[in-house]
Design a protein around this motif. Structure first.
Motif, PDB file in Angstrom:
ATOM      1  N   THR A 171      -8.494  -8.886  -8.853  1.00  9.72           N
ATOM      2  CA  THR A 171      -9.774  -8.868  -9.570  1.00  9.72           C
ATOM      3  C   THR A 171     -10.669  -7.727  -9.083  1.00  9.72           C
ATOM      4  O   THR A 171     -11.582  -7.306  -9.802  1.00  9.72           O
ATOM      5  CB  THR A 171     -10.529 -10.197  -9.395  1.00  9.72           C
ATOM      6  N   GLN A 172     -10.416  -7.232  -7.875  1.00  7.93           N
ATOM      7  CA  GLN A 172     -11.192  -6.112  -7.337  1.00  7.93           C
ATOM      8  C   GLN A 172     -10.584  -4.755  -7.680  1.00  7.93           C
ATOM      9  O   GLN A 172     -11.174  -3.710  -7.384  1.00  7.93           O
ATOM     10  CB  GLN A 172     -11.307  -6.231  -5.810  1.00  7.93           C
ATOM     11  N   GLY A 173      -9.393  -4.773  -8.283  1.00  7.74           N
ATOM     12  CA  GLY A 173      -8.731  -3.514  -8.614  1.00  7.74           C
ATOM     13  C   GLY A 173      -8.191  -2.786  -7.399  1.00  7.74           C
ATOM     14  O   GLY A 173      -8.014  -1.559  -7.417  1.00  7.74           O
ATOM     15  N   GLU A 174      -7.921  -3.531  -6.323  1.00 10.51           N
ATOM     16  CA  GLU A 174      -7.420  -2.924  -5.090  1.00 10.51           C
ATOM     17  C   GLU A 174      -5.945  -3.248  -4.895  1.00 10.51           C
ATOM     18  O   GLU A 174      -5.451  -4.267  -5.397  1.00 10.51           O
ATOM     19  CB  GLU A 174      -8.221  -3.433  -3.882  1.00 10.51           C
ATOM     20  N   PRO A 175      -5.218  -2.401  -4.160  1.00 12.84           N
ATOM     21  CA  PRO A 175      -3.792  -2.673  -3.920  1.00 12.84           C
ATOM     22  C   PRO A 175      -3.581  -3.917  -3.073  1.00 12.84           C
ATOM     23  O   PRO A 175      -4.415  -4.262  -2.222  1.00 12.84           O
ATOM     24  CB  PRO A 175      -3.313  -1.412  -3.187  1.00 12.84           C
ATOM     25  N   PHE A 176      -2.464  -4.588  -3.308  1.00 14.09           N
ATOM     26  CA  PHE A 176      -2.138  -5.781  -2.535  1.00 14.09           C
ATOM     27  C   PHE A 176      -1.838  -5.415  -1.082  1.00 14.09           C
ATOM     28  O   PHE A 176      -1.257  -4.365  -0.794  1.00 14.09           O
ATOM     29  CB  PHE A 176      -0.930  -6.496  -3.135  1.00 14.09           C
ATOM     30  N   PHE A 194      -9.244  -8.088   3.029  1.00 13.23           N
ATOM     31  CA  PHE A 194     -10.148  -6.951   3.220  1.00 13.23           C
ATOM     32  C   PHE A 194      -9.488  -5.654   3.687  1.00 13.23           C
ATOM     33  O   PHE A 194     -10.136  -4.604   3.659  1.00 13.23           O
ATOM     34  CB  PHE A 194     -11.241  -7.347   4.213  1.00 13.23           C
ATOM     35  N   ALA A 195      -8.236  -5.686   4.126  1.00 11.54           N
ATOM     36  CA  ALA A 195      -7.582  -4.448   4.560  1.00 11.54           C
ATOM     37  C   ALA A 195      -7.247  -3.572   3.355  1.00 11.54           C
ATOM     38  O   ALA A 195      -7.129  -4.064   2.221  1.00 11.54           O
ATOM     39  CB  ALA A 195      -6.318  -4.776   5.351  1.00 11.54           C
ATOM     40  N   ARG A 196      -7.111  -2.297   3.609  1.00 11.62           N
ATOM     41  CA  ARG A 196      -6.690  -1.336   2.594  1.00 11.62           C
ATOM     42  C   ARG A 196      -5.595  -0.455   3.191  1.00 11.62           C
ATOM     43  O   ARG A 196      -5.531  -0.299   4.414  1.00 11.62           O
ATOM     44  CB  ARG A 196      -7.870  -0.479   2.134  1.00 11.62           C
ATOM     45  N   PRO A 197      -4.747   0.138   2.352  1.00 14.24           N
ATOM     46  CA  PRO A 197      -3.683   0.987   2.899  1.00 14.24           C
ATOM     47  C   PRO A 197      -4.218   2.104   3.785  1.00 14.24           C
ATOM     48  O   PRO A 197      -3.542   2.535   4.719  1.00 14.24           O
ATOM     49  CB  PRO A 197      -3.019   1.538   1.639  1.00 14.24           C
ATOM     50  N   SER A 198      -5.422   2.548   3.519  1.00 17.18           N
ATOM     51  CA  SER A 198      -5.995   3.666   4.275  1.00 17.18           C
ATOM     52  C   SER A 198      -6.697   3.231   5.554  1.00 17.18           C
ATOM     53  O   SER A 198      -7.056   4.069   6.377  1.00 17.18           O
ATOM     54  CB  SER A 198      -6.996   4.426   3.394  1.00 17.18           C
TER      55      SER A 198
END
Length: 421
Positions: A171-176, A194-198
């Motif tokens: 729903t946030q448009g962020e990667p799993f 809350f983590a992101r690939p970056s």
């Protein structure tokens, strides 16, 4: 009742009042009971959770919730609910690592998320995806096999958090973000949220412990609406994934799982400290549509024991994040103080309940209100699968079939169009 009398035996549990066994009431007297919402009816035998609402007691397998929340982890509590005893160190480590192994989802399940609109409610995604697990894990749907039941229980406890976190990310448009074996259960869930690939998410141990307590305090709560739904669906022989999806659907109702979200909506409506006295007066006068959310409980007639634990946790989180001057938390603290000392609420035993504090803690953690009931489902999955297993293994277990008090038309004959008025 004279000639219409019947002898109904009393059944005694290990705790709580005696229960009248009415199973032969209809055959002996030709009548049955009327109990809307089943508020006075024991629908099953259970050894999992005991509640004494008058005394504010909540026990899981005999252990007070206060001890579990202060001394145990959520995973340890999950083992206790599922198997009836606290695990040994070896059993605990085996169980913990087994949950980590099962936390991964079949990669094709990623495709399910693309079928939902980006603005879909996370509960809709969770409910649909959990039900679909039965299409991927065929070795866990044989409910006649004890090993299969255990496998499904562990899979659900492990996979529901991953589905929940991915629903949020979608729903946030962020990667799993995939599960991380190096993290504990609450740390891993926060990371997947809350983590992101970056950027690796740096878990605050105080916040992780606060989330772990929320999970423990929501793990099971006896025969509530969603748990009863799981048992009723399970009594038909349905597969465990469908049963838990049904429980999620029941939990979605605002009268059940949405109460903590309603607390934040109420605080937003009040707005400022200055508006609290006027709001309290509207509550006292029972003005239409004005309710004090997060206070009182249908079961607990004294203070909710879970709320006492979260009250302390709430203040720990506020202090850790420096939120004491945040308008929302300042407002909540003042409302808590006023309502807890106002004679009107004290006489009616309307004390803060678990929903009052859990919603505030989740907000402090940065979790949006649309995810509040989802987190409730993550925790309650443990109770649902424990209750489902107990129900399946109950000797003489039959399909659930409530009766009704019929108030419709008596028998009548069909009338052709020409003769109808």
């Amino acid at each position: 009742m004279g000639e219409h009398a019947a002898e109904l035996p009393l059944l005694s549990g290990t705790l709580g009042p005696d229960v009248v066994d009415i199973r032969k009431l209809t055959t002996e007297l030709g009548v049955f009971t009327y109990d809307p919402s089943y508020g006075e009816t024991a629908s099953c035998r259970s050894a999992i959770t005991f509640i004494d609402g008058d005394k504010g007691i909540l026990l899981h397998r005999g252990y007070p919730i206060e001890q579990l929340a202060s001394k145990a982890s959520f995973v340890e509590t999950a083992y206790l609910l599922l198997y009836g005893e606290l695990p040994t160190e070896q059993k605990y480590q085996e169980f913990r690592w087994d949950l980590k192994e099962h936390a991964l989802l079949h990669e094709q399940i990623r495709n399910f998320f693309n079928g939902f609109r980006r603005d879909a409610h996370p509960m809709a995604i969770l409910c649909g995806t959990v039900a679909a697990l039965s299409a991927f894990y065929h070795d866990g749907v044989d409910i006649s096999n004890a090993a299969s039941r255990d496998l499904s229980a562990r899979r659900l406890i492990a996979k529901v958090p991953t589905i929940a976190a991915w629903a949020y990310k979608y729903t946030q448009g962020e990667p799993f973000v995939y599960p991380d074996d190096e993290l504990s259960f609450p740390e891993n869930f926060l990371s997947m949220l809350f983590a992101r690939p970056s950027a690796r998410y740096q878990v605050n141990p105080i916040l992780a412990r606060a989330l772990d307590r929320i999970f423990i305090l929501h793990a099971d709560h006896e025969q509530n609406a969603s748990t009863s739904t799981v048992r009723l669906v399970g009594s038909t022989g349905s597969n465990p994934f469908a049963c838990i999806a049904a429980g999620i659907a029941a939990l979605w109702g605002p009268a059940h799982g949405g109460a903590n979200e309603a607390v934040l909506n109420m605080l937003t409506q009040i707005g400022t400290r200055e508006n609290i006295p006027g709001f309290i007066e509207k509550v006292k006068s029972r003005e239409s549509g004005v309710r004090l959310m997060g206070f009182g409980h249908r079961v607990y007639k004294s203070f909710d024991p879970r709320a006492k634990i979260l009250q302390q946790t709430y203040h720990e989180v506020v202090a850790e994040l420096g939120l004491s001057h945040d308008p929302m938390f300042d407002l909540a603290t003042e409302l808590e103080r006023i309502a807890s000392h106002d004679e009107y609420f004290v006489q009616r035993r309307l004390y803060p309940n678990v929903d009052f504090y859990s919603g505030l803690i989740l907000r402090a953690l940065g979790i949006p209100t649309s995810m509040f009931t989802v987190l409730f489902a993550v925790a309650r999955t443990v109770g649902w699968v424990s209750q489902w297993r107990e129900m399946i293994e109950e000797p003489g277990q039959r399909i659930g079939r409530p009766r009704q008090l019929y108030v419709g038309a008596q028998q009548r004959d069909f009338v052709p169009f020409a003769d109808r008025k």
